[in-house]
Structure formats: C-alpha cells, structure tokens
Design a protein around this motif. Structure first.
Motif, PDB file in Angstrom:
ATOM      1  N   THR A  30       0.823  -1.200   0.000  1.00  0.00           N
ATOM      2  CA  THR A  30       0.000   0.000   0.000  1.00  0.00           C
ATOM      3  C   THR A  30       0.864   1.259   0.000  1.00  0.00           C
ATOM      4  O   THR A  30       0.548   2.235  -0.692  1.00  0.00           O
ATOM      5  CB  THR A  30      -0.934   0.019   1.217  1.00  0.00           C
ATOM      6  N   ALA A  31       1.944   1.246   0.754  1.00  0.00           N
ATOM      7  CA  ALA A  31       2.835   2.410   0.774  1.00  0.00           C
ATOM      8  C   ALA A  31       3.405   2.682  -0.609  1.00  0.00           C
ATOM      9  O   ALA A  31       3.521   3.840  -1.049  1.00  0.00           O
ATOM     10  CB  ALA A  31       3.964   2.176   1.775  1.00  0.00           C
ATOM     11  N   MET A  32       3.756   1.617  -1.335  1.00  0.00           N
ATOM     12  CA  MET A  32       4.275   1.756  -2.696  1.00  0.00           C
ATOM     13  C   MET A  32       3.209   2.324  -3.633  1.00  0.00           C
ATOM     14  O   MET A  32       3.460   3.264  -4.396  1.00  0.00           O
ATOM     15  CB  MET A  32       4.753   0.393  -3.189  1.00  0.00           C
ATOM     16  N   TYR A  33       2.002   1.766  -3.553  1.00  0.00           N
ATOM     17  CA  TYR A  33       0.927   2.214  -4.446  1.00  0.00           C
ATOM     18  C   TYR A  33       0.379   3.580  -4.031  1.00  0.00           C
ATOM     19  O   TYR A  33      -0.208   4.286  -4.861  1.00  0.00           O
ATOM     20  CB  TYR A  33      -0.167   1.160  -4.508  1.00  0.00           C
ATOM     21  N   GLN A  34       0.552   3.957  -2.778  1.00  0.00           N
ATOM     22  CA  GLN A  34       0.193   5.309  -2.347  1.00  0.00           C
ATOM     23  C   GLN A  34       0.991   6.334  -3.141  1.00  0.00           C
ATOM     24  O   GLN A  34       0.457   7.341  -3.621  1.00  0.00           O
ATOM     25  CB  GLN A  34       0.475   5.468  -0.843  1.00  0.00           C
ATOM     26  N   THR A  35       2.288   6.075  -3.317  1.00  0.00           N
ATOM     27  CA  THR A  35       3.141   6.989  -4.079  1.00  0.00           C
ATOM     28  C   THR A  35       2.727   7.028  -5.544  1.00  0.00           C
ATOM     29  O   THR A  35       2.726   8.087  -6.174  1.00  0.00           O
ATOM     30  CB  THR A  35       4.616   6.563  -3.953  1.00  0.00           C
ATOM     31  N   ILE A  36       2.371   5.872  -6.096  1.00  0.00           N
ATOM     32  CA  ILE A  36       1.910   5.833  -7.483  1.00  0.00           C
ATOM     33  C   ILE A  36       0.601   6.609  -7.628  1.00  0.00           C
ATOM     34  O   ILE A  36       0.446   7.434  -8.535  1.00  0.00           O
ATOM     35  CB  ILE A  36       1.722   4.373  -7.939  1.00  0.00           C
TER      36      ILE A  36
END
Length: 228
Positions: free
Chosen positions: A146-152
């Motif tokens: 989720t942290a990765m996709y939050q940035t995306i």
C-alpha cells in the motif's frame, strides 16, 4: 485490505482477516508474502523515466528468457498463458502482465535502477537483487505494498502512511502532532504515463473484471498480482 487517503497518506481502513474482531495475527499488517506482478509498475516506471530510450509505444521483446544462476540452475520465467507475444508495445506488455517482456525489460534497465525506483516509491524492506525480483519474488506485507501504491496514486509524491494524527492528554492538551510529510520522488509527467498504462490494465488487460463490480463510469487504475 488496507485503504488510504491519497492526499494525506491517512490509513482509513484495515481489514486483517475474515474475523474482524479477532485480536491475533493481522494479515494486512504482518503477512509477508511474495507480491508477484504487483511489482511490475516499478519496472515500467523505471523505463519511462529513461525517456530517450523508452516510451509507451516502444517495442519490447516477449521472447523466452533463460538466466543461469551461480549454482548452475536456470531461471525460465513463462507467461501465464504459456505463449510468446512477439514484440508488444510497452504499455500493452504491462496491461497484459507479460512475464517474459517484463523480465527482459528489467534486465535491460539494470536491476540496480529498478531497485532504486522501488525504494523511491516507499519500499524499505530489503528485496533480493535477482532477475526474479522483477516478477515479484520479493516478499512484502499488504501495508508495505500500500505504501508503494500510495506513491503511485499520488503522482509521485511519497507520503508516509499514518494512522495517528495527534495525541492529547486526558485534559485535551496536545502532546504530539504527526503532520503530513510530502516528498516528490518521481516527476509527474512520468507518473502520468504510468497511470495511462495502469488504466489500460483495468479497461482491457488483466484487471478488466473489476468492472463486473464497479460502474463503467469509474476511471480505475490498477495492477493484478499473482505468484506461485
């Protein structure tokens, strides 16, 4: 499932299992598993940032791949449909989640460069710097993904996830505040291109079944992930 608010990084919902009030193992926070194809947007974003070499319309080879390991083993990734797809356009390779094209692209870019992108998107857990990492052999928790996709989702602005905004004492006096921190890690034009490709994932690629649940008027960008 972990749900966040894009602008602030606030965690607004966490579902850790089928038994909502179960106080034990929380899969959303603690279940660390190989994330499979969920890693692929980082590979394609790395390519798009090298705009002199790659665009969404660049051709990538989806021919079979073989990589010899130090122990004599051979890594042979295959596509889900067990077919080869010639030289698809870069955005089509992501939309259809072609393993062979992705692994070839990632090795052309260099594992170190892809790893730099993954870290920039907010992944802090060490991942194996091996070709299989390009297809998601690295293990993360749903919260970390989720942290990765939050940035995306926030167009390249990294915002640490938070579930606490402030702490007050029993009298209402403020003891601590946790403000929103923003850090631009990827330039917006490159993220715009990635969003285009990830919209295609749900419109005609591996994620198109999402519209069996959601209205077709919704513009949903995403990525499917499977792993063995």
């Amino acid at each position: 499932m972990v749900v966040t608010e894009v602008a602030s990084g606030d965690v607004v919902a966490v579902v850790g299992g089928r038994q909502i009030r179960y106080a034990g193992f929380n899969r959303a926070l603690d279940a660390v598993r190989p994330i499979g194809s969920l890693i692929k947007p980082a590979v394609y974003l790395t390519a798009l940032q090298q705009s002199r070499r790659y665009t969404l319309a660049s051709r990538v080879s989806d021919a079979p791949v073989e990589v010899a390991g130090a122990d004599g083993s051979v890594w042979r990734p295959r596509n889900f449909d067990r077919a080869n797809h010639g030289k698809p356009l870069l955005h089509k390779a992501l939309a259809n989640s072609y393993n062979q094209a992705t692994s070839r692209l990632g090795m052309e870019l260099g594992l170190a460069d892809v790893m730099t992108t993954i870290k920039a998107l907010g992944v802090t857990r060490p991942l194996p710097e091996l070709p299989s990492m390009l297809l998601g052999a690295g293990a993360l928790s749903p919260l970390e993904v989720t942290a990765m996709y939050q940035t995306i989702a926030s167009s390249g602005v990294q915002t640490p996830l938070r579930s606490i905004t402030a702490i007050n004492d029993k009298n209402g006096e403020l003891l601590a505040r946790y403000p929103v921190n923003h850090n631009v890690v990827v330039e917006q034009p490159y993220m715009h291109l990635l969003h285009y490709a990830m919209l295609e994932v749900t419109q005609e690629g591996t994620g198109k079944l999402v519209y069996e649940r959601l209205p077709t008027s919704y513009r949903v960008a995403g990525k499917t992930g499977t792993t063995n």
